[in-house]
Write an enzyme that holds these catalytic residues in place. Structure first.
Site, PDB file in Angstrom:
ATOM      1  N   GLU A  95      -8.575  26.106 -29.694  1.00 33.23           N
ATOM      2  CA  GLU A  95      -9.664  25.553 -28.891  1.00 33.23           C
ATOM      3  C   GLU A  95     -10.864  25.260 -29.772  1.00 33.23           C
ATOM      4  OE1 GLU A  95     -10.096  28.251 -25.524  1.00 33.23           O
ATOM      5  OE2 GLU A  95      -8.565  27.081 -24.477  1.00 33.23           O
ATOM      6  N   CYS A 108     -17.975  23.817 -32.664  1.00 30.78           N
ATOM      7  CA  CYS A 108     -17.509  25.156 -33.021  1.00 30.78           C
ATOM      8  C   CYS A 108     -15.998  25.039 -33.254  1.00 30.78           C
ATOM      9  CB  CYS A 108     -17.816  26.120 -31.867  1.00 30.78           C
ATOM     10  SG  CYS A 108     -17.106  27.744 -32.083  1.00 30.78           S
ATOM     11  N   CYS A 115      -5.725  35.623 -34.118  1.00 37.72           N
ATOM     12  CA  CYS A 115      -6.522  36.365 -35.103  1.00 37.72           C
ATOM     13  C   CYS A 115      -5.913  37.742 -35.261  1.00 37.72           C
ATOM     14  CB  CYS A 115      -7.973  36.483 -34.616  1.00 37.72           C
ATOM     15  SG  CYS A 115      -9.051  37.314 -35.806  1.00 37.72           S
ATOM     16  N   CYS A 119     -10.910  42.416 -32.379  1.00 40.35           N
ATOM     17  CA  CYS A 119     -12.183  42.869 -31.803  1.00 40.35           C
ATOM     18  C   CYS A 119     -12.009  43.065 -30.286  1.00 40.35           C
ATOM     19  CB  CYS A 119     -13.296  41.863 -32.087  1.00 40.35           C
ATOM     20  SG  CYS A 119     -13.543  41.606 -33.853  1.00 40.35           S
ATOM     21  N   CYS A 122     -12.895  40.278 -27.512  1.00 34.02           N
ATOM     22  CA  CYS A 122     -12.561  38.893 -27.855  1.00 34.02           C
ATOM     23  C   CYS A 122     -11.196  38.492 -27.293  1.00 34.02           C
ATOM     24  CB  CYS A 122     -12.576  38.764 -29.372  1.00 34.02           C
ATOM     25  SG  CYS A 122     -11.966  37.188 -29.963  1.00 34.02           S
ATOM     26  N   GLY A 161     -10.085  32.772 -34.743  1.00 29.09           N
ATOM     27  CA  GLY A 161      -9.735  33.171 -36.104  1.00 29.09           C
ATOM     28  C   GLY A 161     -10.912  33.687 -36.905  1.00 29.09           C
ATOM     29  N   GLU A 162     -10.564  34.357 -37.992  1.00 28.89           N
ATOM     30  CA  GLU A 162     -11.564  34.902 -38.925  1.00 28.89           C
ATOM     31  C   GLU A 162     -11.578  33.976 -40.146  1.00 28.89           C
ATOM     32  OE1 GLU A 162     -13.939  37.442 -39.686  1.00 28.89           O
ATOM     33  OE2 GLU A 162     -13.850  36.277 -41.539  1.00 28.89           O
ATOM     34  N   SER A 216     -20.663  39.368 -37.746  1.00 28.56           N
ATOM     35  CA  SER A 216     -20.420  39.952 -36.419  1.00 28.56           C
ATOM     36  C   SER A 216     -20.611  41.459 -36.537  1.00 28.56           C
ATOM     37  CB  SER A 216     -18.995  39.642 -35.952  1.00 28.56           C
ATOM     38  OG  SER A 216     -18.820  38.268 -35.815  1.00 28.56           O
ATOM     39  N   LEU A 217     -21.816  41.897 -36.282  1.00 24.24           N
ATOM     40  CA  LEU A 217     -22.133  43.321 -36.469  1.00 24.24           C
ATOM     41  C   LEU A 217     -21.768  44.115 -35.204  1.00 24.24           C
ATOM     42  CD1 LEU A 217     -23.492  45.540 -38.201  1.00 24.24           C
ATOM     43  CD2 LEU A 217     -25.666  44.917 -37.125  1.00 24.24           C
ATOM     44  N   HIS A 218     -22.418  43.808 -34.121  1.00 34.73           N
ATOM     45  CA  HIS A 218     -22.134  44.346 -32.784  1.00 34.73           C
ATOM     46  C   HIS A 218     -22.429  45.834 -32.599  1.00 34.73           C
ATOM     47  CE1 HIS A 218     -20.636  40.427 -32.164  1.00 34.73           C
ATOM     48  NE2 HIS A 218     -19.546  40.586 -32.877  1.00 34.73           N
ATOM     49  N   ASN A 292     -19.686  38.185 -22.615  1.00 32.91           N
ATOM     50  CA  ASN A 292     -18.968  37.224 -21.773  1.00 32.91           C
ATOM     51  C   ASN A 292     -17.617  37.799 -21.391  1.00 32.91           C
ATOM     52  OD1 ASN A 292     -20.889  35.058 -21.854  1.00 32.91           O
ATOM     53  ND2 ASN A 292     -20.328  34.788 -24.003  1.00 32.91           N
ATOM     54  N   CYS A 337     -18.878  32.432 -26.607  1.00 32.27           N
ATOM     55  CA  CYS A 337     -18.538  33.444 -27.597  1.00 32.27           C
ATOM     56  C   CYS A 337     -17.543  34.471 -27.036  1.00 32.27           C
ATOM     57  CB  CYS A 337     -19.829  34.146 -28.006  1.00 32.27           C
ATOM     58  SG  CYS A 337     -19.589  35.456 -29.170  1.00 32.27           S
TER      59      CYS A 337
HETATM   60  S1  SF4 Z   1     -14.259  38.114 -32.766  1.00 31.45           S
HETATM   61 FE1  SF4 Z   1     -13.510  36.798 -34.446  1.00 31.45          FE
HETATM   62  S2  SF4 Z   1     -12.626  38.257 -35.921  1.00 31.45           S
HETATM   63 FE2  SF4 Z   1     -12.841  39.384 -33.988  1.00 31.45          FE
HETATM   64  S3  SF4 Z   1     -10.830  39.133 -33.007  1.00 31.45           S
HETATM   65 FE3  SF4 Z   1     -12.157  37.484 -32.233  1.00 31.45          FE
HETATM   66  S4  SF4 Z   1     -11.714  35.745 -33.554  1.00 31.45           S
HETATM   67 FE4  SF4 Z   1     -10.958  37.580 -34.606  1.00 31.45          FE
END
Ligand code: SF4
Length: 352
Positions: A95, A108, A115, A119, A122, A161-162, A216-218, A292, A337
Site C-alpha cells: 500500500e 508515503c 515486515c 511492532c 502496526c 516495511g522497515e 520510531s521511538l514510542h 490509530n 500511521c
Molecule cells: S512499525 Fe514499521 S518496523 Fe514496526 S512492524 Fe510496522 S512496518 Fe515494521
C-alpha cells in the site's frame, strides 16, 4: 534479464556497453536518455523510446524488463488523501498513500511486502515478512500518482516495511528520486522512518546524504519500549543515541522522534522526564501521534487525540521544546500511521 528502472544513468550506459553487440552505436548520452524516459516521462514501454535506435530498442525489449506494477484498489479519504493497493509482478500487494496538505504533496511509500519487526501497534507486522521491494518497485509507487497528474513535493519511507532492512534498494531508490534527470526531488524532502537498526544507521552516517531520519521511538524506557518495538532487544536505544548524535553532527539534519501515544502505556510524567534525557544534545523534533486502530469510531479517535494533547502538555512541562502533534491523515481509509497492510487479491477485487 535486468531491471532497467533500478539502474542509474551510469549503470544503464555500462550495461549497454557490456552487453550490446554493436558497441560503436552506443552514444554516451543513451544512459541519460533511457533514464529520462523511465523516471521523467514514466514510460515503461521501451519500444516508444523514439530517440534511441530501433535495433537498440529491440535489444532493450529482449534483454531488460521494467516493473509491472498497477493500482489494484484505491481508497479516497474525506481529507483528500488517497491510498492505493499496488500489485507487484508476483501478485503481492503493498500500500502507498498520497497526502496533499497545504502546499505539500507527500507520497508515503512501502519498502517491503510485510515486515519482520513486529511492532505491537502496526497492522503491517501482522502480515509477517514476505519480501523486499526492488528500487524500481519503490519509485514506481511515486510515479503512479504523478502519472495521474498529481504533483509530489515530498517522499517518506513510512509505508509497509522497515527501510533500513532493505538498505541497498532503498538508498538506490532515494538516489533515483533525487536524480535531476528524473523527479529531482531534494534529498532534504525525503524521510526514512526506522525502528533504529544499528548497522543501517551506521551505513547511513557514511552515505553523506542529508536525508531526514525519523526514529520510531514510542517509549523512552528500554524494557517498556521492547514490548512495543521488539527491535529494541537487538538495537537498543542506548546504542542508538550516540549514532543519532553522529548523524546529526555529520548531516546537520534535525532528528525526528516518532511517538505513538498509548493511554496508560507510554503517556506518564515518568515517560516525559525520560524523554528529556533521550533528546539531550540533539536538534530534535518530537512528533506525537494518536494511536490509530483499524475500524476506530469517532469517539475513540477523539479520545486518542485528547490523550496526545495531554501528553504534549506533560512533555512541555518536563522541558521538552520542539513537540508537535501529527494528526494522521487518511484514518478513514486505513491509510494512517500503523494501519497499512496489503489486502489479499479477493479483498482487493471487491474494493476496486
Ligand atoms: S512499525 Fe514499521 S518496523 Fe514496526 S512492524 Fe510496522 S512496518 Fe515494521
Amino acid at each position: 534479464m535486468i531491471d532497467l528502472a533500478s539502474l542509474s544513468p551510469e549503470e544503464i550506459l555500462a550495461f549497454l556497453l557490456e552487453n550490446y553487440d554493436k558497441k560503436e552505436a552506443i552514444r554516451p548520452f543513451f544512459g541519460d536518455e533511457i533514464f529520462r524516459w523511465i523516471h521523467s516521462r514514466w514510460e515503461y514501454d521501451t519500444s516508444r523510446y523514439s530517440n534511441i535506435p530501433k535495433r537498440l530498442r529491440d535489444f532493450l525489449s529482449n534483454e531488460t524488463f521494467l516493473p509491472k506494477i498497477s493500482a489494484k484498489y484505491r481508497l479516497i479519504s474525506r481529507d483528500r488523501s488517497e491510498k492505493l493497493g499496488v500489485e507487484l509482478k508476483d501478485g503481492e500487494i503493498v500500500e502507498t498513500v498520497y497526502i496533499p496538505f497545504r502546499n505539500r504533496a507527500t507520497v508515503c511509500v512501502s519498502s517491503q511486502v510485510g515486515c519482520r519487526f513486529g511492532c505491537s501497534f502496526c497492522q503491517t507486522a501482522k502480515m509477517g515478512f514476505r519480501r523486499s521491494l526492488s528500487p524500481s518497485e519503490i519509485v514506481s509507487q511515486v510515479y503512479l500518482f504523478l502519472k495521474e497528474g498529481n504533483r509530489v513535493t515530498h517522499v517518506v519511507f513510512m509505508g509497509m516495511g522497515e527501510p533500513l532492512d532493505n538498505y541497498e534498494n532503498v538508498i538506490k531508490a532515494v538516489k533515483i528520486l533525487n536524480n535531476p534527470l528524473g523527479l529531482g526531488i531534494s534529498i532534504r524532502r525525503i524521510t526514512l522512518s526506522t525502528v533504529g537498526l544499528l548497522p543501517g544507521i551506521k551505513r547511513l552516517i557514511n552515505e553523506g546524504m542529508q536525508i531526514n531520519l525519523a526514529l520510531s521511538l514510542h517509549d523512552p524506557i528500554p524494557e517498556e519500549r521492547q514490548r512495543l518495538v521488539p527491535a529494541e532487544g537487538r538495537h537498543p536505544i542506548k546504542k542508538l543515541l550516540p549514532l543519532l548524535m553522529e548523524y546529526y553532527r555529520r548531516t546537520s539534519r534535525q532528528v525526528t522522534f516518532e511517538y505513538v501515544v498509548i493511554e496508560g502505556i507510554n503517556d506518564t510524567p515518568r515517560h516525559s522526564r525520560q524523554l528529556t534525557r533521550i533528546v539531550e544534545g540533539l536538534d530534535y523534533k518530537l512528533n506525537l501521534i494518536p494511536l490509530n486502530i483499524p475500524g476506530m469510531d469517532r469517539k475513540t479517535w477523539h479520545r486518542n487525540k485528547a490523550v496526545v494533547l495531554q501528553f504534549k502538555e506533560m512533555c512541555l512541562n518536563a522541558g521538552l521544546k520542539n513537540v508537535t502533534i501529527r494528526l494522521s491523515r487518511g484514518v478513514d481509509i486505513s491509510g494512517a500511521c500503523g494501519l497499512l497492510a496489503g489486502r489479499n487479491r479477493r479483498d482487493s477485487n471487491q474494493r476496486r
